[in-house]
Design a protein around this motif. Structure first.
Motif, PDB file in Angstrom:
ATOM      1  N   LEU B 113       5.271  61.422  40.090  1.00 13.67           N
ATOM      2  CA  LEU B 113       4.312  60.377  39.757  1.00 13.67           C
ATOM      3  C   LEU B 113       3.422  60.797  38.588  1.00 13.67           C
ATOM      4  O   LEU B 113       3.176  60.023  37.671  1.00 13.67           O
ATOM      5  CB  LEU B 113       3.446  60.059  40.977  1.00 13.67           C
ATOM      6  CG  LEU B 113       4.019  58.963  41.874  1.00 13.67           C
ATOM      7  CD1 LEU B 113       3.265  58.901  43.182  1.00 13.67           C
ATOM      8  CD2 LEU B 113       3.941  57.623  41.141  1.00 13.67           C
ATOM      9  N   GLN B 114       2.952  62.028  38.666  1.00 15.36           N
ATOM     10  CA  GLN B 114       2.077  62.494  37.592  1.00 15.36           C
ATOM     11  C   GLN B 114       2.825  62.462  36.260  1.00 15.36           C
ATOM     12  O   GLN B 114       2.292  62.018  35.249  1.00 15.36           O
ATOM     13  CB  GLN B 114       1.578  63.914  37.909  1.00 15.36           C
ATOM     14  CG  GLN B 114       0.330  64.323  37.148  1.00 15.36           C
ATOM     15  CD  GLN B 114      -0.830  63.357  37.391  1.00 15.36           C
ATOM     16  OE1 GLN B 114      -1.195  63.116  38.537  1.00 15.36           O
ATOM     17  NE2 GLN B 114      -1.386  62.785  36.334  1.00 15.36           N
ATOM     18  N   ALA B 115       4.085  62.909  36.307  1.00 20.83           N
ATOM     19  CA  ALA B 115       4.877  62.918  35.077  1.00 20.83           C
ATOM     20  C   ALA B 115       5.071  61.502  34.538  1.00 20.83           C
ATOM     21  O   ALA B 115       5.000  61.261  33.333  1.00 20.83           O
ATOM     22  CB  ALA B 115       6.232  63.582  35.335  1.00 20.83           C
ATOM     23  N   ARG B 116       5.286  60.551  35.434  1.00 17.58           N
ATOM     24  CA  ARG B 116       5.507  59.169  34.988  1.00 17.58           C
ATOM     25  C   ARG B 116       4.213  58.567  34.442  1.00 17.58           C
ATOM     26  O   ARG B 116       4.220  57.884  33.415  1.00 17.58           O
ATOM     27  CB  ARG B 116       6.050  58.329  36.155  1.00 17.58           C
ATOM     28  CG  ARG B 116       6.429  56.899  35.782  1.00 17.58           C
ATOM     29  CD  ARG B 116       7.589  56.876  34.812  1.00 17.58           C
ATOM     30  NE  ARG B 116       7.779  55.569  34.166  1.00 17.58           N
ATOM     31  CZ  ARG B 116       7.194  55.190  33.026  1.00 17.58           C
ATOM     32  NH1 ARG B 116       6.362  56.019  32.411  1.00 17.58           N
ATOM     33  NH2 ARG B 116       7.413  54.001  32.512  1.00 17.58           N
ATOM     34  N   ASP B 123      11.284  55.460  33.266  1.00 19.24           N
ATOM     35  CA  ASP B 123      11.692  54.937  34.572  1.00 19.24           C
ATOM     36  C   ASP B 123      13.036  55.479  35.047  1.00 19.24           C
ATOM     37  O   ASP B 123      13.235  55.722  36.232  1.00 19.24           O
ATOM     38  CB  ASP B 123      11.757  53.398  34.523  1.00 19.24           C
ATOM     39  CG  ASP B 123      10.384  52.782  34.760  1.00 19.24           C
ATOM     40  OD1 ASP B 123       9.502  53.499  35.270  1.00 19.24           O
ATOM     41  OD2 ASP B 123      10.198  51.602  34.426  1.00 19.24           O
ATOM     42  N   ALA B 124      13.947  55.672  34.113  1.00 14.94           N
ATOM     43  CA  ALA B 124      15.267  56.162  34.512  1.00 14.94           C
ATOM     44  C   ALA B 124      15.158  57.563  35.116  1.00 14.94           C
ATOM     45  O   ALA B 124      15.767  57.868  36.144  1.00 14.94           O
ATOM     46  CB  ALA B 124      16.211  56.180  33.310  1.00 14.94           C
ATOM     47  N   VAL B 125      14.366  58.394  34.491  1.00 12.32           N
ATOM     48  CA  VAL B 125      14.203  59.755  35.013  1.00 12.32           C
ATOM     49  C   VAL B 125      13.433  59.724  36.331  1.00 12.32           C
ATOM     50  O   VAL B 125      13.731  60.478  37.260  1.00 12.32           O
ATOM     51  CB  VAL B 125      13.496  60.653  33.970  1.00 12.32           C
ATOM     52  CG1 VAL B 125      13.278  62.050  34.528  1.00 12.32           C
ATOM     53  CG2 VAL B 125      14.323  60.718  32.687  1.00 12.32           C
ATOM     54  N   LEU B 126      12.465  58.808  36.423  1.00 12.20           N
ATOM     55  CA  LEU B 126      11.757  58.649  37.696  1.00 12.20           C
ATOM     56  C   LEU B 126      12.748  58.270  38.797  1.00 12.20           C
ATOM     57  O   LEU B 126      12.702  58.812  39.904  1.00 12.20           O
ATOM     58  CB  LEU B 126      10.670  57.579  37.568  1.00 12.20           C
ATOM     59  CG  LEU B 126       9.876  57.275  38.851  1.00 12.20           C
ATOM     60  CD1 LEU B 126       9.112  58.505  39.342  1.00 12.20           C
ATOM     61  CD2 LEU B 126       8.901  56.107  38.645  1.00 12.20           C
ATOM     62  N   ASP B 127      13.659  57.378  38.474  1.00 10.45           N
ATOM     63  CA  ASP B 127      14.659  56.980  39.473  1.00 10.45           C
ATOM     64  C   ASP B 127      15.541  58.153  39.889  1.00 10.45           C
ATOM     65  O   ASP B 127      15.906  58.280  41.056  1.00 10.45           O
ATOM     66  CB  ASP B 127      15.518  55.833  38.944  1.00 10.45           C
ATOM     67  CG  ASP B 127      14.769  54.501  39.038  1.00 10.45           C
ATOM     68  OD1 ASP B 127      13.712  54.481  39.693  1.00 10.45           O
ATOM     69  OD2 ASP B 127      15.244  53.510  38.466  1.00 10.45           O
TER      70      ASP B 127
END
Lengths: 496, 496
Positions: B113-116, B123-127
């Motif tokens: 979350l912090q990174a996002r 978003d793709a990496v968050l996914d």
């Protein structure tokens, strides 16, 4: 000291090849036996002159023996996790378990020698390091470890020739700065200080072996044979030799008055005073732990005491002052299988906190001189030598800038009885009382003796015992917090 | 998603004080029962809005329960030992064993979350991170872990009020940069991405609990009750729920021709060719391991194979190319007590090497789908789900820049018989043969099936299996070395 190692020793290829198969077979056999018995670990320390074949020999041992049962450890730059703890922690975490061989490159001797050669430390500090190494090795041997200390040697001329050869060899690029060694000044200093170290740390239980390093065949056979002989003898012994403990009994007093009897257990704290003082001390503690000087120190708090003396409650009041991320509570129970395969102190070393943090030990390394002594869980020799080992251990903590606070929570026999009964009756307290507690109670007097001996033998200005009169829980909790606060303030004051 | 958490929830002091004693007693009872049973660990993840009471609640749980059985872990800055390994390593090393509670602050969700929010990832990496978290949690739950995921929530207005209060409080100084949060922009982003994470990772086996954070009494009771209910149910179950495995049998082939049968085991290498090629490949390997591009990668080599297929000899030839300080050999035997108290993969994670080093696994995590499957040491459900878990594990290694090379050393039944006989006859080989080896041999066909399934299900371009025709030891050893070299070169080429 190095005279005979500088003689031109050599073994020709043919006779080397002849001896090799039987030697390798015997080494494999010994290694397998070591694993099967799993009675003791083997620690091999590799030191000496650059270019004398240290790396090559270790490589060879890995080829000749079963590398699955050997771990080779290097200790050059400390990681930040290691830097945050006392220096010895990095060695403890890499100790081989029983049945295994650990080869330590860049061990405590390399560290102290390099520091002395670079003039980062003087002779007095070198002597302290020598002394610490000796204590560590004696402890390891008392725990059963078999230690081999090899000094790989070359005369100055031999070294110069050797380094010239190596320069052309790309495979030698991993070696430590061989260039420094081209200067004879470094050689001279290294050998002079090396001699001092060897002289002062060669002991019957862990002697040095000086390996003539010039001829590859000779030095390989020399190391392999030494290792084999040492292993075979140790494997045949029924148990690793133990020095004989002093036979005069410990007598805590001749007038039957012990330390514990002299405590004034009638001290109490009224409820209102308790609330105020507890809040004050907790706030003070929270402030101290967040003080930026705390970044230079770890904090270790040890709780020992009679059963039902209120350790748990005191621990909770201490912890309550802090953010839970600042501490760990370490409950000491029976050792795990991995812990049993290591020297006694290993399972405490693994929980030593980094700087800035606290570890609370609910029971501790003093178990050996308390419950293990009284219940006969270890031999008399074991618990007698524990006093010295514990003092050494705590000394290392202190040098590693750990503030150590040790509490004995004392209650009298009547108070204990009342609390046991209460525990049996109150629902959520019943898990705090077991048959064992009642059995321990029968040995009250033996525990009193053990506690007196423990305090007499392990209390000192750097790591004093604080006896806490705990018949009144409120009094005890505030005394605990206040003592910790004073210890931290004293440590911070010394930093100035 | 957060609607009901933003309603004004409150519990007055009186009713709080009334409920508390029974709740604490029940929590202590449950915690004690958890320790007594020692069947599963409890993992509590703490996430959510700054100022919503995360720290305070954890502190309270430590006061209400027995802090000796709880460990609170933070994961903010990675240490250099952690930075040198795949990201998940830091979580594995801090997992609570069975019977204990681990509270993870700053866990995988905080990191992603912090990174996002900081726009360091899209978003793709968050996914991808969400997907990895889900796989990890499913695995932990399948291993029996009880996971609680708490999201501490505040509306934007509540948060602003709360941070204003905290500003005046010196005890809150340990909090993470509360100043950032004064900007509503950060709040909005955090909540938006938080929602996405919660939505996608709420699962029956590890649901999220959104905690209304505004009222201290309410949120404390909410968390404590949730914990208590979850614990009590889990403690009463005979065993942690297991999903039902697919019931169609695995069939490796319908024509009775497996992968192993298709190998050409007659391949050999003449002695002279062997000597030349071995020396060439060893030198190439030594060079690659010293290449400065190796500093960006770890190397893990896995050896599996028929008994007496020559794993030990191949390992020695591989290791012989290197300085022993560059590798560790990890022999996998029966798990220790500490390993048994952890998820299956824990005992392999602990040996994952840092960048620049190699770990050789002599047998590996594939034990579960080989010997444990064939001998019935684990349930069918366990080994069936192991394929997926192993793929996830190896995927994490690959993302952590570890080059993974996996070997199956294959010999035929006749060759095995001959080698067993030789081992029984030759002195220093006799410790390599046991009754168990002969017993395993009787299950030859079952092992063939297991190996085929294993390769079919866990070989992929990132971590392919290499089947090594090992009837001829020389052929096998050279193939092993060459394959490792090619894998390293391919990895280096991708770095460009």
């Amino acid at each position: 000291m190095f005279e005979s190692a500088e003689i031109k020793h050599a073994i020709d290829e043919k006779s080397f090849e002849q001896q090799l198969p039987a030697l390798r077979e015997a080494l494999l056999e010994a290694q397998f036996e070591l694993q099967q018995q799993s009675r003791f670990p083997v620690i091999i320390l590799i030191n000496g002159i650059e270019g004398a074949g240290k790396g090559e020999t270790v490589k060879l041992l890995n080829e000749w023996m079963d590398p699955r049962l050997i771990s080779v450890e290097t200790f050059d730059l400390q990681t930040d996790e290691e830097l945050a703890r006392p220096p010895a922690w990095r060695y403890w975490r890499k100790l081989p378990p029983k049945g295994r061989i650990g080869i330590f490159f860049g061990n405590w001797y390399s560290q102290m020698l390099q520091a002395r050669v670079d003039d980062r430390i003087n002779d007095a500090v070198l002597d302290q390091a020598i002394d610490a190494a000796e204590r560590l090795e004696r402890m390891l041997c008392d725990e059963g470890a078999l230690i081999f200390k090899f000094w790989f040697h070359l005369s100055k001329k031999q070294m110069k020739n050797r380094l010239k050869e190596l320069e052309g060899d790309p495979l030698s690029s991993w070696r430590l700065s061989p260039l420094d060694w081209q200067q004879s000044k470094v050689y001279d200093k290294f050998v002079r200080h090396g001699e001092r170290v060897i002289r002062r740390t060669s002991r019957d239980y862990a002697p040095w072996y000086v390996v003539p390093g010039a001829d590859e065949n000779y030095r390989s056979l020399f190391v392999a044979r030494t290792l084999l002989d040492g292993l075979q003898v140790a494997l045949q012994e029924q148990q690793r030799p133990q020095r004989h403990p002093h036979s005069a009994p410990l007598v805590s007093s001749l007038d039957n008055r012990g330390l514990i009897d002299s405590l004034d257990l009638s001290q109490t704290l009224a409820k209102d005073d308790y609330k105020t003082q507890l809040a004050t001390e907790q706030a003070r503690f929270a402030r101290l732990m967040r003080d930026k000087r705390m970044r230079q120190h770890g904090l270790v708090v040890v709780f020992e005491g009679n059963d039902a003396a209120g350790k748990g409650g005191a621990i909770r009041r201490l912890a309550a002052a802090l953010d839970p991320r600042q501490y760990h509570v370490v409950p000491i129970a029976a050792p795990t299988e991995e812990e049993r395969a290591q020297p006694y102190l290993w399972r405490f070393w693994r929980h030593i906190p980094p700087r800035g943090k606290m570890a609370i030990f609910d029971r501790s390394w003093y178990g050996r001189v308390l419950v293990e002594r009284v219940e006969g869980f270890c031999s008399q020799a074991d618990w007698l030598r524990a006093y010295g080992e514990i003092n050494d251990f705590e000394d290392q903590l202190a040098r590693g800038r750990i503030v150590l606070v040790k509490f004995w929570l004392a209650i009298d026999k009547e108070t204990q009885y009342a609390r046991f009964k209460e525990r049996e009756e109150v629902g959520f307290k019943r898990f705090k009382i077991t048959e064992e507690d009642w059995r321990n109670r029968d040995k009250w007097d033996q525990y009193v003796d053990a506690v007196c001996d423990m305090v007499d033998r392990t209390s000192n200005s750097r790591a004093p015992w604080t006896l806490v009169e705990a018949n009144d829980k409120r009094f005890a909790r505030v005394k605990v917090l206040r003592t910790v606060n004073e210890a931290l303030e004293a440590a911070f004051a010394q930093d100035l």
